[in-house]
Motif scaffolding. Structure first.
Motif, PDB file in Angstrom:
ATOM      1  N   ALA A  93     -12.508   9.479   3.913  1.00 32.76           N
ATOM      2  CA  ALA A  93     -13.060   8.489   4.836  1.00 32.76           C
ATOM      3  C   ALA A  93     -12.398   8.593   6.213  1.00 32.76           C
ATOM      4  O   ALA A  93     -13.073   8.545   7.240  1.00 32.76           O
ATOM      5  N   VAL A  94     -11.098   8.765   6.226  1.00 35.57           N
ATOM      6  CA  VAL A  94     -10.373   8.881   7.494  1.00 35.57           C
ATOM      7  C   VAL A  94     -10.810  10.141   8.234  1.00 35.57           C
ATOM      8  O   VAL A  94     -11.025  10.125   9.446  1.00 35.57           O
ATOM      9  N   SER A  95     -10.970  11.223   7.506  1.00 38.93           N
ATOM     10  CA  SER A  95     -11.399  12.477   8.119  1.00 38.93           C
ATOM     11  C   SER A  95     -12.800  12.352   8.701  1.00 38.93           C
ATOM     12  O   SER A  95     -13.072  12.810   9.812  1.00 38.93           O
TER      13      SER A  95
ATOM     14  N   MET B  63      -2.464   6.247 -11.395  1.00 40.38           N
ATOM     15  CA  MET B  63      -3.589   7.172 -11.224  1.00 40.38           C
ATOM     16  C   MET B  63      -4.587   6.634 -10.195  1.00 40.38           C
ATOM     17  O   MET B  63      -5.104   7.376  -9.359  1.00 40.38           O
ATOM     18  N   MET B  64      -4.847   5.332 -10.255  1.00 41.85           N
ATOM     19  CA  MET B  64      -5.773   4.714  -9.301  1.00 41.85           C
ATOM     20  C   MET B  64      -5.238   4.821  -7.877  1.00 41.85           C
ATOM     21  O   MET B  64      -5.999   5.086  -6.940  1.00 41.85           O
ATOM     22  N   PHE B  65      -3.930   4.626  -7.720  1.00 37.00           N
ATOM     23  CA  PHE B  65      -3.338   4.706  -6.391  1.00 37.00           C
ATOM     24  C   PHE B  65      -3.473   6.112  -5.808  1.00 37.00           C
ATOM     25  O   PHE B  65      -3.777   6.278  -4.620  1.00 37.00           O
ATOM     26  N   VAL B  66      -3.266   7.121  -6.631  1.00 37.53           N
ATOM     27  CA  VAL B  66      -3.429   8.505  -6.175  1.00 37.53           C
ATOM     28  C   VAL B  66      -4.870   8.737  -5.732  1.00 37.53           C
ATOM     29  O   VAL B  66      -5.131   9.339  -4.684  1.00 37.53           O
ATOM     30  N   TRP B  67      -5.825   8.238  -6.499  1.00 37.49           N
ATOM     31  CA  TRP B  67      -7.236   8.395  -6.142  1.00 37.49           C
ATOM     32  C   TRP B  67      -7.571   7.671  -4.837  1.00 37.49           C
ATOM     33  O   TRP B  67      -8.321   8.173  -4.006  1.00 37.49           O
ATOM     34  N   ILE B  68      -7.000   6.473  -4.654  1.00 37.17           N
ATOM     35  CA  ILE B  68      -7.249   5.730  -3.419  1.00 37.17           C
ATOM     36  C   ILE B  68      -6.722   6.507  -2.219  1.00 37.17           C
ATOM     37  O   ILE B  68      -7.388   6.603  -1.180  1.00 37.17           O
ATOM     38  N   ALA B  69      -5.538   7.068  -2.358  1.00 35.50           N
ATOM     39  CA  ALA B  69      -4.938   7.806  -1.236  1.00 35.50           C
ATOM     40  C   ALA B  69      -5.777   9.022  -0.861  1.00 35.50           C
ATOM     41  O   ALA B  69      -6.064   9.253   0.322  1.00 35.50           O
ATOM     42  N   PHE B  70      -6.189   9.802  -1.848  1.00 35.96           N
ATOM     43  CA  PHE B  70      -6.930  11.026  -1.536  1.00 35.96           C
ATOM     44  C   PHE B  70      -8.371  10.749  -1.122  1.00 35.96           C
ATOM     45  O   PHE B  70      -8.886  11.378  -0.197  1.00 35.96           O
TER      46      PHE B  70
ATOM     47  N   ALA C 119      -9.791  -3.032  -6.025  1.00 34.60           N
ATOM     48  CA  ALA C 119      -9.937  -4.342  -6.660  1.00 34.60           C
ATOM     49  C   ALA C 119      -9.509  -4.281  -8.129  1.00 34.60           C
ATOM     50  O   ALA C 119      -8.786  -5.169  -8.612  1.00 34.60           O
ATOM     51  N   ALA C 120      -9.935  -3.239  -8.830  1.00 35.69           N
ATOM     52  CA  ALA C 120      -9.566  -3.096 -10.238  1.00 35.69           C
ATOM     53  C   ALA C 120      -8.056  -2.924 -10.387  1.00 35.69           C
ATOM     54  O   ALA C 120      -7.435  -3.533 -11.277  1.00 35.69           O
ATOM     55  N   MET C 121      -7.458  -2.116  -9.522  1.00 43.54           N
ATOM     56  CA  MET C 121      -6.015  -1.896  -9.585  1.00 43.54           C
ATOM     57  C   MET C 121      -5.266  -3.198  -9.300  1.00 43.54           C
ATOM     58  O   MET C 121      -4.303  -3.536 -10.000  1.00 43.54           O
ATOM     59  N   THR C 122      -5.726  -3.946  -8.316  1.00 45.84           N
ATOM     60  CA  THR C 122      -5.079  -5.208  -7.973  1.00 45.84           C
ATOM     61  C   THR C 122      -5.167  -6.203  -9.127  1.00 45.84           C
ATOM     62  O   THR C 122      -4.167  -6.845  -9.480  1.00 45.84           O
ATOM     63  N   LEU C 123      -6.336  -6.321  -9.718  1.00 44.51           N
ATOM     64  CA  LEU C 123      -6.502  -7.244 -10.849  1.00 44.51           C
ATOM     65  C   LEU C 123      -5.661  -6.815 -12.049  1.00 44.51           C
ATOM     66  O   LEU C 123      -5.028  -7.657 -12.705  1.00 44.51           O
ATOM     67  N   LEU C 124      -5.632  -5.546 -12.326  1.00 41.80           N
ATOM     68  CA  LEU C 124      -4.867  -5.026 -13.455  1.00 41.80           C
ATOM     69  C   LEU C 124      -3.383  -5.349 -13.294  1.00 41.80           C
ATOM     70  O   LEU C 124      -2.741  -5.866 -14.220  1.00 41.80           O
ATOM     71  N   VAL C 125      -2.849  -5.071 -12.129  1.00 46.52           N
ATOM     72  CA  VAL C 125      -1.430  -5.334 -11.877  1.00 46.52           C
ATOM     73  C   VAL C 125      -1.156  -6.838 -11.854  1.00 46.52           C
ATOM     74  O   VAL C 125      -0.151  -7.300 -12.414  1.00 46.52           O
TER      75      VAL C 125
ATOM     76  N   ALA D 225     -20.297   5.874   2.923  1.00 46.39           N
ATOM     77  CA  ALA D 225     -20.478   4.507   2.435  1.00 46.39           C
ATOM     78  C   ALA D 225     -20.242   4.437   0.928  1.00 46.39           C
ATOM     79  O   ALA D 225     -19.615   3.487   0.435  1.00 46.39           O
ATOM     80  N   ALA D 226     -20.709   5.447   0.193  1.00 45.65           N
ATOM     81  CA  ALA D 226     -20.485   5.479  -1.256  1.00 45.65           C
ATOM     82  C   ALA D 226     -19.002   5.649  -1.581  1.00 45.65           C
ATOM     83  O   ALA D 226     -18.470   4.965  -2.469  1.00 45.65           O
ATOM     84  N   VAL D 227     -18.321   6.538  -0.864  1.00 43.96           N
ATOM     85  CA  VAL D 227     -16.882   6.744  -1.092  1.00 43.96           C
ATOM     86  C   VAL D 227     -16.122   5.456  -0.801  1.00 43.96           C
ATOM     87  O   VAL D 227     -15.234   5.064  -1.568  1.00 43.96           O
ATOM     88  N   GLU D 228     -16.469   4.786   0.288  1.00 43.04           N
ATOM     89  CA  GLU D 228     -15.784   3.543   0.629  1.00 43.04           C
ATOM     90  C   GLU D 228     -16.059   2.447  -0.396  1.00 43.04           C
ATOM     91  O   GLU D 228     -15.182   1.643  -0.707  1.00 43.04           O
ATOM     92  N   ALA D 229     -17.269   2.394  -0.937  1.00 44.23           N
ATOM     93  CA  ALA D 229     -17.585   1.408  -1.974  1.00 44.23           C
ATOM     94  C   ALA D 229     -16.751   1.668  -3.226  1.00 44.23           C
ATOM     95  O   ALA D 229     -16.218   0.726  -3.837  1.00 44.23           O
ATOM     96  N   VAL D 230     -16.615   2.929  -3.611  1.00 40.93           N
ATOM     97  CA  VAL D 230     -15.783   3.273  -4.760  1.00 40.93           C
ATOM     98  C   VAL D 230     -14.324   2.923  -4.479  1.00 40.93           C
ATOM     99  O   VAL D 230     -13.619   2.409  -5.357  1.00 40.93           O
ATOM    100  N   LEU D 231     -13.864   3.170  -3.254  1.00 41.80           N
ATOM    101  CA  LEU D 231     -12.495   2.805  -2.889  1.00 41.80           C
ATOM    102  C   LEU D 231     -12.257   1.308  -3.055  1.00 41.80           C
ATOM    103  O   LEU D 231     -11.219   0.890  -3.583  1.00 41.80           O
TER     104      LEU D 231
END
Length: 177
Positions: free
Chosen positions: A71-73, A59-66, A30-36, A19-25
Motif C-alpha cells: 500500500a505504501v509503495s 504471524m498477523m503482524f508480519v503480514w500487516i507489515a509486508f 482488527a482480528a489481531m487486536t481482538l485476539l490479543v 483497496a482490497a489490500v487495505e480492506a484485508v489489512l
C-alpha cells in the motif's frame, strides 16, 4: 487500445487492488487486536488464556507489515530523498525514475525468490502451539515482493513511455492524508 487509455485502465485496476489490500489489512489488524485483547482479559481477569494468541498474532503482524508495504509503495508514501532527481531536466529525470524502479524490481525478484525458497523449506515445520506451518510467515514477503514489484514495473513502464513521471498515481486525493 491507445497507451494513455491502457495506462488509465491499469491505474484503475491498481486502485481496486489497493483497496482490497487495505480492506484485508483492516480486517487482519482488527482480528489481531481482538485476539490479543481477549487474551489479556482472560489472563488477568480469569487466570486463563488463549495459548495460540502469541503465535497467531505474530504471524498477523508480519503480514500487516509486508502487505502495508504494498500500500505504501502504491501510494508513493515511502521515505525517500528526491532532491537530486527533482533538480534534473525532464528526460534525465524520467531515466532516473526508470532506473530506480528497475532497481526496486530487481530487489523484489530477490525477495520473492528467497521467500519462495523459505516457504518451500518450512511447509512441514509447524509452530509449536498452533500447529500452523511456519511457511505462512514466509508467504508474507513473497506476497509483498510480488505486489511491490508490480508497482515498480508499472512505474518504470510509465516513466519509460512518458505516460507518468515515474509514479503510478491515480490523481485521487488520499483520504488518509
Amino acid at each position: 487500445m491507445r497507451p494513455a487509455r491502457l495506462a488509465v485502465l491499469a491505474v484503475r485496476v491498481a486502485d481496486r487492488v489497493l483497496a482490497a489490500v487495505e480492506a484485508v489489512l483492516v480486517l487482519v489488524l482488527a482480528a489481531m487486536t481482538l485476539l490479543v485483547f481477549f487474551n489479556v482479559v482472560l489472563r488477568y481477569g480469569f487466570d486463563t488464556g488463549i495459548t495460540v494468541t502469541d503465535e497467531v498474532s505474530r504471524m498477523m503482524f508480519v503480514w500487516i507489515a509486508f502487505a502495508g508495504g504494498i500500500a505504501v509503495s502504491r501510494r508513493q508514501q515511502q521515505l525517500g530523498i528526491d532532491v537530486l532527481v527533482a533538480a534534473l531536466p525532464p528526460l534525465p529525470r524520467r531515466l532516473a525514475h526508470v532506473a530506480g524502479n528497475l532497481a526496486v524490481l530487481a530487489c523484489c525478484l530477490v525477495l520473492v525468490s528467497g521467500a519462495w525458497t523459505q516457504m518451500q523449506l518450512n511447509w512441514r515445520n509447524t509452530a509449536p502451539v498452533s500447529g500452523l506451518p511456519t511457511a505462512i510467515t514466509y508467504a508474507a514477503p513473497w506476497f509483498a515482493g510480488i505486489g511491490i514489484g508490480c508497482v515498480a514495473l508499472a512505474n518504470a513502464l510509465g516513466a519509460a513511455f512518458g505516460l507518468t513521471g515515474g509514479i503510478m498515481a491515480s490523481g485521487k486525493e488520499d483520504p488518509g492524508a
